[in-house]
Scaffold this motif. Structure first.
Motif, PDB file in Angstrom:
ATOM      1  N   ALA A 120       0.829  -1.201   0.000  1.00 30.55           N
ATOM      2  CA  ALA A 120       0.000   0.000   0.000  1.00 30.55           C
ATOM      3  C   ALA A 120       0.867   1.255   0.000  1.00 30.55           C
ATOM      4  CB  ALA A 120      -0.928  -0.007   1.211  1.00 30.55           C
ATOM      5  N   HIS A 121       2.018   1.208   0.676  1.00 28.42           N
ATOM      6  CA  HIS A 121       2.918   2.364   0.696  1.00 28.42           C
ATOM      7  C   HIS A 121       3.530   2.600  -0.682  1.00 28.42           C
ATOM      8  CE1 HIS A 121       2.572   2.838   4.987  1.00 28.42           C
ATOM      9  NE2 HIS A 121       2.895   1.581   5.188  1.00 28.42           N
ATOM     10  N   LYS A 122       3.958   1.520  -1.332  1.00 27.80           N
ATOM     11  CA  LYS A 122       4.550   1.657  -2.668  1.00 27.80           C
ATOM     12  C   LYS A 122       3.517   2.162  -3.668  1.00 27.80           C
ATOM     13  CE  LYS A 122       7.733  -1.194  -3.726  1.00 27.80           C
ATOM     14  NZ  LYS A 122       8.539  -2.379  -4.084  1.00 27.80           N
ATOM     15  N   LEU A 123       2.293   1.671  -3.545  1.00 29.24           N
ATOM     16  CA  LEU A 123       1.234   2.109  -4.444  1.00 29.24           C
ATOM     17  C   LEU A 123       0.920   3.588  -4.230  1.00 29.24           C
ATOM     18  CD1 LEU A 123      -0.772   1.229  -6.615  1.00 29.24           C
ATOM     19  CD2 LEU A 123      -2.356   0.556  -4.791  1.00 29.24           C
ATOM     20  N   GLY A 124       0.933   4.020  -2.969  1.00 29.68           N
ATOM     21  CA  GLY A 124       0.711   5.440  -2.688  1.00 29.68           C
ATOM     22  C   GLY A 124       1.793   6.318  -3.287  1.00 29.68           C
ATOM     23  N   ILE A 125       3.035   5.872  -3.192  1.00 29.60           N
ATOM     24  CA  ILE A 125       4.154   6.606  -3.788  1.00 29.60           C
ATOM     25  C   ILE A 125       3.990   6.696  -5.305  1.00 29.60           C
ATOM     26  CG2 ILE A 125       6.646   6.499  -4.250  1.00 29.60           C
ATOM     27  CD1 ILE A 125       6.892   5.206  -1.416  1.00 29.60           C
ATOM     28  N   ALA A 126       3.635   5.568  -5.921  1.00 32.52           N
ATOM     29  CA  ALA A 126       3.465   5.542  -7.377  1.00 32.52           C
ATOM     30  C   ALA A 126       2.357   6.493  -7.824  1.00 32.52           C
ATOM     31  CB  ALA A 126       3.157   4.114  -7.830  1.00 32.52           C
ATOM     32  N   ARG A 127       1.262   6.510  -7.089  1.00 40.02           N
ATOM     33  CA  ARG A 127       0.148   7.394  -7.464  1.00 40.02           C
ATOM     34  C   ARG A 127       0.527   8.858  -7.296  1.00 40.02           C
ATOM     35  NH1 ARG A 127      -5.095   3.993  -5.059  1.00 40.02           N
ATOM     36  NH2 ARG A 127      -5.000   2.344  -6.652  1.00 40.02           N
ATOM     37  N   ALA A 128       1.270   9.167  -6.244  1.00 41.48           N
ATOM     38  CA  ALA A 128       1.737  10.545  -6.057  1.00 41.48           C
ATOM     39  C   ALA A 128       2.667  10.953  -7.200  1.00 41.48           C
ATOM     40  CB  ALA A 128       2.445  10.684  -4.714  1.00 41.48           C
ATOM     41  N   ALA A 129       3.492  10.010  -7.662  1.00 43.07           N
ATOM     42  CA  ALA A 129       4.402  10.303  -8.773  1.00 43.07           C
ATOM     43  C   ALA A 129       3.627  10.612 -10.047  1.00 43.07           C
ATOM     44  CB  ALA A 129       5.341   9.112  -8.993  1.00 43.07           C
ATOM     45  N   VAL A 130       2.621   9.810 -10.330  1.00 42.65           N
ATOM     46  CA  VAL A 130       1.817  10.057 -11.534  1.00 42.65           C
ATOM     47  C   VAL A 130       1.129  11.417 -11.440  1.00 42.65           C
ATOM     48  CG1 VAL A 130      -0.159   9.249 -12.889  1.00 42.65           C
ATOM     49  CG2 VAL A 130       1.516   7.604 -12.015  1.00 42.65           C
ATOM     50  N   GLY A 131       0.758  11.819 -10.222  1.00 44.69           N
ATOM     51  CA  GLY A 131       0.134  13.125 -10.034  1.00 44.69           C
ATOM     52  C   GLY A 131       1.045  14.293 -10.359  1.00 44.69           C
ATOM     53  N   CYS A 132       2.335  14.040 -10.478  1.00 41.48           N
ATOM     54  CA  CYS A 132       3.304  15.095 -10.818  1.00 41.48           C
ATOM     55  C   CYS A 132       3.502  15.245 -12.333  1.00 41.48           C
ATOM     56  CB  CYS A 132       4.651  14.792 -10.175  1.00 41.48           C
ATOM     57  SG  CYS A 132       4.645  14.787  -8.373  1.00 41.48           S
ATOM     58  N   ILE A 133       2.858  14.409 -13.120  1.00 45.08           N
ATOM     59  CA  ILE A 133       3.103  14.384 -14.565  1.00 45.08           C
ATOM     60  C   ILE A 133       2.044  15.223 -15.287  1.00 45.08           C
ATOM     61  CG2 ILE A 133       3.312  12.936 -16.613  1.00 45.08           C
ATOM     62  CD1 ILE A 133       4.059  10.623 -14.734  1.00 45.08           C
ATOM     63  N   ARG A 134       2.494  16.118 -16.124  1.00 41.86           N
ATOM     64  CA  ARG A 134       1.581  16.943 -16.920  1.00 41.86           C
ATOM     65  C   ARG A 134       1.201  16.220 -18.213  1.00 41.86           C
ATOM     66  NH1 ARG A 134       5.806  20.105 -15.716  1.00 41.86           N
ATOM     67  NH2 ARG A 134       6.498  20.089 -17.885  1.00 41.86           N
ATOM     68  N   GLU A 135       0.093  16.635 -18.799  1.00 41.35           N
ATOM     69  CA  GLU A 135      -0.302  16.105 -20.106  1.00 41.35           C
ATOM     70  C   GLU A 135       0.791  16.398 -21.138  1.00 41.35           C
ATOM     71  OE1 GLU A 135      -4.098  17.539 -21.304  1.00 41.35           O
ATOM     72  OE2 GLU A 135      -5.160  16.714 -19.559  1.00 41.35           O
ATOM     73  N   HIS A 136       0.983  15.447 -22.040  1.00 38.17           N
ATOM     74  CA  HIS A 136       1.942  15.576 -23.156  1.00 38.17           C
ATOM     75  C   HIS A 136       3.394  15.687 -22.678  1.00 38.17           C
ATOM     76  CE1 HIS A 136      -1.511  16.025 -25.782  1.00 38.17           C
ATOM     77  NE2 HIS A 136      -1.953  16.975 -24.983  1.00 38.17           N
ATOM     78  N   ALA A 137       3.668  15.179 -21.479  1.00 38.93           N
ATOM     79  CA  ALA A 137       5.042  15.208 -20.967  1.00 38.93           C
ATOM     80  C   ALA A 137       5.881  14.108 -21.604  1.00 38.93           C
ATOM     81  CB  ALA A 137       5.032  15.047 -19.451  1.00 38.93           C
ATOM     82  N   ARG A 138       7.182  14.336 -21.604  1.00 35.39           N
ATOM     83  CA  ARG A 138       8.149  13.333 -22.056  1.00 35.39           C
ATOM     84  C   ARG A 138       8.881  12.856 -20.810  1.00 35.39           C
ATOM     85  NH1 ARG A 138       9.637  14.230 -27.605  1.00 35.39           N
ATOM     86  NH2 ARG A 138      11.796  13.682 -27.158  1.00 35.39           N
ATOM     87  N   ILE A 139       8.717  11.576 -20.474  1.00 32.61           N
ATOM     88  CA  ILE A 139       9.260  11.080 -19.206  1.00 32.61           C
ATOM     89  C   ILE A 139      10.110   9.830 -19.430  1.00 32.61           C
ATOM     90  CG2 ILE A 139       7.279  12.009 -17.945  1.00 32.61           C
ATOM     91  CD1 ILE A 139       6.269   9.124 -17.616  1.00 32.61           C
ATOM     92  N   ILE A 140      10.987   9.564 -18.446  1.00 33.75           N
ATOM     93  CA  ILE A 140      11.758   8.319 -18.401  1.00 33.75           C
ATOM     94  C   ILE A 140      11.296   7.534 -17.185  1.00 33.75           C
ATOM     95  CG2 ILE A 140      14.049   7.260 -18.306  1.00 33.75           C
ATOM     96  CD1 ILE A 140      15.223  10.007 -19.103  1.00 33.75           C
ATOM     97  N   LEU A 141      11.015   6.251 -17.381  1.00 34.54           N
ATOM     98  CA  LEU A 141      10.737   5.343 -16.278  1.00 34.54           C
ATOM     99  C   LEU A 141      11.873   4.335 -16.193  1.00 34.54           C
ATOM    100  CD1 LEU A 141       6.934   4.398 -16.455  1.00 34.54           C
ATOM    101  CD2 LEU A 141       8.030   6.168 -15.109  1.00 34.54           C
ATOM    102  N   ASP A 142      12.662   4.424 -15.136  1.00 38.63           N
ATOM    103  CA  ASP A 142      13.731   3.454 -14.920  1.00 38.63           C
ATOM    104  C   ASP A 142      13.111   2.117 -14.511  1.00 38.63           C
ATOM    105  OD1 ASP A 142      16.310   2.474 -14.700  1.00 38.63           O
ATOM    106  OD2 ASP A 142      16.567   3.187 -12.645  1.00 38.63           O
ATOM    107  N   SER A 143      13.905   1.058 -14.608  1.00 37.29           N
ATOM    108  CA  SER A 143      13.427  -0.249 -14.172  1.00 37.29           C
ATOM    109  C   SER A 143      13.251  -0.259 -12.660  1.00 37.29           C
ATOM    110  CB  SER A 143      14.417  -1.344 -14.588  1.00 37.29           C
ATOM    111  OG  SER A 143      15.682  -1.095 -14.004  1.00 37.29           O
TER     112      SER A 143
END
Length: 257
Positions: free
Chosen positions: A76-99
């Motif tokens: 649940a903690h990892k999922l919360g972190i992931a959701r907060a991260a997605v909340g930082c992304i703007r539409e049409h952004a160019r992002i890198i997701l590391d493994s």
């Protein structure tokens, strides 16, 4: 049920499978008011997670002897972190997701953000991105496959990264040294550093139990990190020391799927 509510739809598929012992693509598409293409993506994703077996035109339950005993759900903690991260992304952004497992936990939420361009060095992340109903533009680094990190590394990957520029990098950490930055036992550090160089914002994702964990190899120094997203269990002392570095700190609440 909303066509775009992927987690709920996949839970419904598993519930129907448990009840009936077998499901068909055609019947599921009709029951869930979505396309057969979407249902096939769902079944592929569920099979990749070891939750069922595909059969022609449908699926059957995974035989018990093939179910891994050590399969762990995303915390649940990892999922919360992931959701907060997605909340930082703007539409049409160019992002890198590391493994990594925390960055991979971001993927189910990314389909809600239109116009994304996503570069990754992870086959797991790439495959998960392809299962989204609203697929982003997917870029792969290529390079040399490293079985330890389950990712592509090496000079080819670095050259590919340097040919683009990105708004954000999302990267995990094996440990975070409050004095130095992110640390790891892995000696393959060059690609992480190149990722940080080509992104305007570096966002580190780490559960709070990794903060204060020192490992021999420095991956990213504090001067390269703009944002750290962790969970609410972080101590007040650690919060103060991180923010004193000029790093934006987000302590996300636990989330439940």
């Amino acid at each position: 049920m909303s066509k775009r509510n992927t987690p709920q739809r996949r839970h419904a598929i598993l519930a129907t499978l448990a009840e009936q012992g077998e499901v068909s693509v055609e019947a599921l598409a009709r029951e869930l008011a979505t396309s057969e293409v979407t249902i096939r993506k769902d079944l592929t994703a569920l099979e990749n997670n070891g939750l069922l077996l595909r059969r022609y035109g449908g699926a059957v339950p995974m035989p018990h002897e093939f179910i891994a005993d050590n399969a762990q759900p995303v915390s649940a903690h990892k999922l919360g972190i992931a959701r907060a991260a997605v909340g930082c992304i703007r539409e049409h952004a160019r992002i890198i997701l590391d493994s990594g497992s925390t960055t991979a936990a971001m993927v189910p939420e990314l389909g809600r953000t239109p116009g994304l361009v996503v570069m990754t060095n992870s086959l797991n992340v790439a495959n998960a991105l392809r299962e989204l109903e609203r697929e982003p533009v997917l870029l792969m680094t290529g390079g040399t496959w490293d079985p330890h990190s389950e990712s592509f590394q090496g000079q080819v990957a670095e050259q590919v990264l340097r040919s683009y520029d990105f708004d954000q990098l999302f990267i995990g950490a094996d440990g975070i040294d409050l004095e130095r930055g992110t640390t790891t036992f892995n000696e393959l550090l060059d690609l992480s550093r190149v990722m940080a160089e080509v992104a305007r914002e570096v966002v580190v994702l780490a559960e709070s139990d990794k903060i204060g964990r020192r490992m021999p190899n420095l991956e990213l120094p504090w001067g390269s990190i703009h944002t750290l997203i962790t969970d609410e269990r972080l101590s007040n002392e650690a919060r103060d020391r991180i923010q004193a570095r000029g790093v934006r700190l987000i302590c996300a609440p636990a989330a439940h799927s």
